[in-house]
Structures are given as structure tokens and as C-alpha cells.
Scaffold this motif. Structure first.
Motif, mmCIF file in Angstrom:
data_model
loop_
_atom_site.group_PDB
_atom_site.id
_atom_site.type_symbol
_atom_site.label_atom_id
_atom_site.label_comp_id
_atom_site.label_asym_id
_atom_site.label_seq_id
_atom_site.Cartn_x
_atom_site.Cartn_y
_atom_site.Cartn_z
ATOM 1 N N MET A 131 -58.830 20.824 -3.032
ATOM 2 C CA MET A 131 -60.096 21.269 -3.445
ATOM 3 C C MET A 131 -60.857 21.567 -1.970
ATOM 4 N N LEU A 132 -60.240 20.995 -0.935
ATOM 5 C CA LEU A 132 -60.793 21.428 0.431
ATOM 6 C C LEU A 132 -60.508 22.767 0.843
ATOM 7 N N TYR A 133 -59.128 22.816 0.436
ATOM 8 C CA TYR A 133 -58.738 24.525 0.698
ATOM 9 C C TYR A 133 -59.616 25.650 -0.239
ATOM 10 N N VAL A 134 -59.979 25.092 -1.179
ATOM 11 C CA VAL A 134 -60.886 25.948 -2.169
ATOM 12 C C VAL A 134 -62.048 26.147 -1.410
ATOM 13 N N ASP A 135 -62.956 24.993 -0.908
ATOM 14 C CA ASP A 135 -63.922 25.174 -0.239
ATOM 15 C C ASP A 135 -63.913 26.281 1.110
ATOM 16 N N ARG A 136 -63.022 26.110 1.732
ATOM 17 C CA ARG A 136 -62.702 27.212 2.987
ATOM 18 C C ARG A 136 -62.533 28.521 2.356
ATOM 19 N N LEU A 137 -61.611 28.637 1.482
ATOM 20 C CA LEU A 137 -61.790 30.033 0.945
ATOM 21 C C LEU A 137 -62.813 30.801 0.560
ATOM 22 N N GLU A 138 -63.687 29.830 -0.340
ATOM 23 C CA GLU A 138 -65.118 30.445 -0.937
ATOM 24 C C GLU A 138 -65.855 30.592 0.403
ATOM 25 N N GLN A 139 -65.948 29.845 1.285
ATOM 26 C CA GLN A 139 -66.826 30.200 2.630
ATOM 27 C C GLN A 139 -66.178 31.396 3.390
ATOM 28 N N ALA A 140 -65.079 31.448 3.415
ATOM 29 C CA ALA A 140 -64.490 32.801 4.036
ATOM 30 C C ALA A 140 -64.657 33.891 3.346
ATOM 31 N N PHE A 141 -64.346 33.876 2.261
ATOM 32 C CA PHE A 141 -64.675 35.133 1.149
ATOM 33 C C PHE A 141 -66.174 35.597 1.170
ATOM 34 N N ILE A 142 -67.187 34.718 1.193
ATOM 35 C CA ILE A 142 -68.249 35.130 1.215
ATOM 36 C C ILE A 142 -68.825 35.758 2.435
ATOM 37 N N ALA A 143 -68.099 35.152 3.531
ATOM 38 C CA ALA A 143 -68.355 35.840 4.997
ATOM 39 C C ALA A 143 -67.825 37.315 4.908
ATOM 40 N N LEU A 144 -66.573 37.445 4.583
ATOM 41 C CA LEU A 144 -65.879 38.592 4.488
ATOM 42 C C LEU A 144 -66.900 39.732 3.477
#
Length: 297
Positions: A131-144
Motif C-alpha cells: 500500500m505504501l508503494y501505491v501511495d508513492r506511485l499515486e504521488q509520482a503519477f500526479i506530478a507527472l
């Protein structure tokens, strides 16, 4: 090497590099590609550098791997020492921004052999940590891709729900294993996070596949553990040979219970086509193998 924090600041428009016209996100191996694809939905084109069935630890990228990476918007890696080749790869492909999913995580440490004191990299094997991986993916994709923020967040929210359901399911399944059989024996020490979360002990032939030398000492130690603890069933992973583990089974009186998936998904028609399928497949083998009396067929 550029960091993921630079993704939003360095690009005023979303980069395009895929055949679909969508930004390309590269992951180091197939498990991360599945996670990234689930969060990305149809807004990003996600590819895995390492193909299904290949060993991640000692992977040697090919010139064609590097060529396919040129123009990618982001590389997603696990970290914790798993992909020792990744820094050379990103440098050769043009210093692509990189997201390390395990950044900020307090890892479990390996306790044996030359890897003692180093982090165990297989944190995705814990649904809670995934779930922590998912958090970081969400944040990075929003930034991208800020315009996709609502979709990324909705996908991530649903994925976290599925991972929580999986955690509840695995907890119930593994609780049914008798106390005297709660020793999980595999080739690689890849189940430390799962064992930690669900109250199992772990034993293995080698700590990580990058150091998969089968010494007489390691073999004898594992055989003794299986005999002494009366472990009914032993297992191995899909990306390495199971020959040595079958010898452990024969010498100890245990049986070989099947093949786990850890560092690679299966093909789409196989038992571990996604991370969720992978976990359910592995836990089904564990539950069936450790609930038996260990008699060999």
C-alpha cells in the motif's frame, strides 16, 4: 541521476514517448509494472524492463533495453539493493527521472551470511507495505500528469482497498496453519515480510538470489532445520532452479510443495498474472503444504 521530485518541475508538458502517444513509465520488473499499471489506468504506458520469468537481482540490461528506454518519462524501481544494475541503466538511457518505491520505508534486515545487516528488498510481499508503494506511485503519477490526478487517485484508492482485503484474507488463511508447522522454507529468503506480518518463521537456502551459491554448509543447515522442526513441505521460486530444494526435501523427509512467484509474475494465463494473484497462489501453496503431515507421495 534525476529524482522523481524533479518530474513536475522539469517538464511544463507531459512527455510523450509511447506508441500509444501516452507518457512511458518503465518499471524494473513485472510485479512493479502490474502495480504501476493498476494506478496509471489508461493515462500512462507502463512497461517492464525485465521480462516475465527472468531473475531481477543479477539482470544484465541489453542494448535493446536501453534503446527502448530512451524518451521514457519515469523509471520505477524497488530499491533496497534489489536492482544493482539500475543506476548504470538510467545513465545509459539518458538520466531518466527515477522513483524508488521503498524510499522512507523501515526495512527488515537480513540476519545471515554476507548479507547480514543489509535490507531485505522484497517488501512488496507484504500487502501492508505494498500500500505504501501505491501511495508513492499515486504521488509520482500526479506530478507527472496533473490532469490525470483524479483518475490516479481513484485507481490508487481502489487498489489500496483490494490490498487491504488481501491482507485480511491472507491473515485468515495463514492463521489456520498449526503452530508446529509454521516454518516456511523456500530457496530465497524472499518471504521475510510476509512471515513477519502473519506470524511465520522463515528458513531458506540463500538470503537473496544474487548470492544463490548452494554450499554444503547451507544445504546441511537447512536439512537439519527441516528435520528438527518437522517441516512437512518445502518450496522454491519460479526464477531459480528447484533442484537443490528437491534434494533438501529428499534428505529431510519433507515433500516439495510447488513453485512460488516472487520476483516475477507468470504469463497472463498462469497462476500469478498480477500481484494479487501471486499472493493468493503462494498462500494457497503454503496453507496446503504446511497443513499436511508431510508424508511424501
Amino acid at each position: 541521476m534525476a529524482s522523481v521530485g524533479l518530474v513536475a518541475g522539469c517538464r511544463s508538458t507531459v512527455p510523450v514517448g509511447g506508441s500509444s502517444g501516452r507518457p512511458v513509465v518503465l518499471t524494473t520488473f513485472t510485479v512493479l509494472a502490474d502495480m504501476a499499471s493498476t494506478v496509471a489506468g489508461d493515462r500512462l504506458e507502463v512497461r517492464s524492463i525485465v521480462k516475465q520469468g527472468s531473475e531481477i537481482h543479477g539482470y544484465q540490461p541489453t542494448p535493446s533495453d536501453v534503446q527502448r528506454a530512451i524518451g521514457a518519462a519515469l523509471i520505477v524501481e524497488n530499491g533496497l539493493g534489489l536492482e544493482l544494475w539500475a543506476r548504470r541503466f538510467t545513465a545509459a538511457a539518458g538520466e531518466i527521472p527515477t522513483l524508488t518505491l521503498s524510499d522512507g520505508m523501515d526495512p527488515l534486515l537480513i540476519s545471515e551470511d554476507a548479507y547480514a545487516g543489509k535490507p531485505n528488498p522484497h517488501a512488496w510481499m507484504s500487502p501492508q507495505r505494498a500500500m505504501l508503494y501505491v501511495d508513492r506511485l499515486e504521488q509520482a503519477f500526479i506530478a507527472l500528469d496533473p490532469e490525470g490526478a483524479d483518475q490516479f487517485s481513484a485507481n490508487a484508492r481502489e487498489y489500496r482497498r483490494q490490498l487491504q482485503d488481501l491482507d485480511d484474507e491472507l491473515r485468515e488463511d495463514l492463521a489456520s496453519i498449526p503452530d508446529e508447522h509454521r516454518v516456511l522454507v523456500s530457496c530465497e529468503g524472499a518471504f521475510s515480510y510476509l512471515a513477519h506480518d502473519y506470524g511465520l518463521e522463515e528458513a531458506y537456502l540463500w538470503p537473496v538470489n544474487a548470492e544463490s551459491e548452494i554450499t554444503p554448509k547451507r544445504m546441511a543447515r537447512l536439512i537439519d532445520t527441516v528435520r528438527t522442526r518437522r517441516v512437512p513441505t518445502v518450496f522454491c521460486e519460479s526464477t531459480v532452479s528447484d533442484k537443490a530444494q528437491r534434494q533438501v526435501a529428499a534428505a529431510s523427509g519433507a515433500r516439495f510443495g510447488g513453485t512460488f512467484y516472487v520476483d516475477s509474475l507468470s504469463k497472463s494465463d498462469g497462476p500469478a498474472a498480477t500481484l494479487l494473484d501471486l499472493q493468493r497462489h503462494n498462500v494457497k501453496l503454503i496453507r496446503e503444504g504446511l497443513s499436511s503431515d508431510g508424508s511424501q507421495g
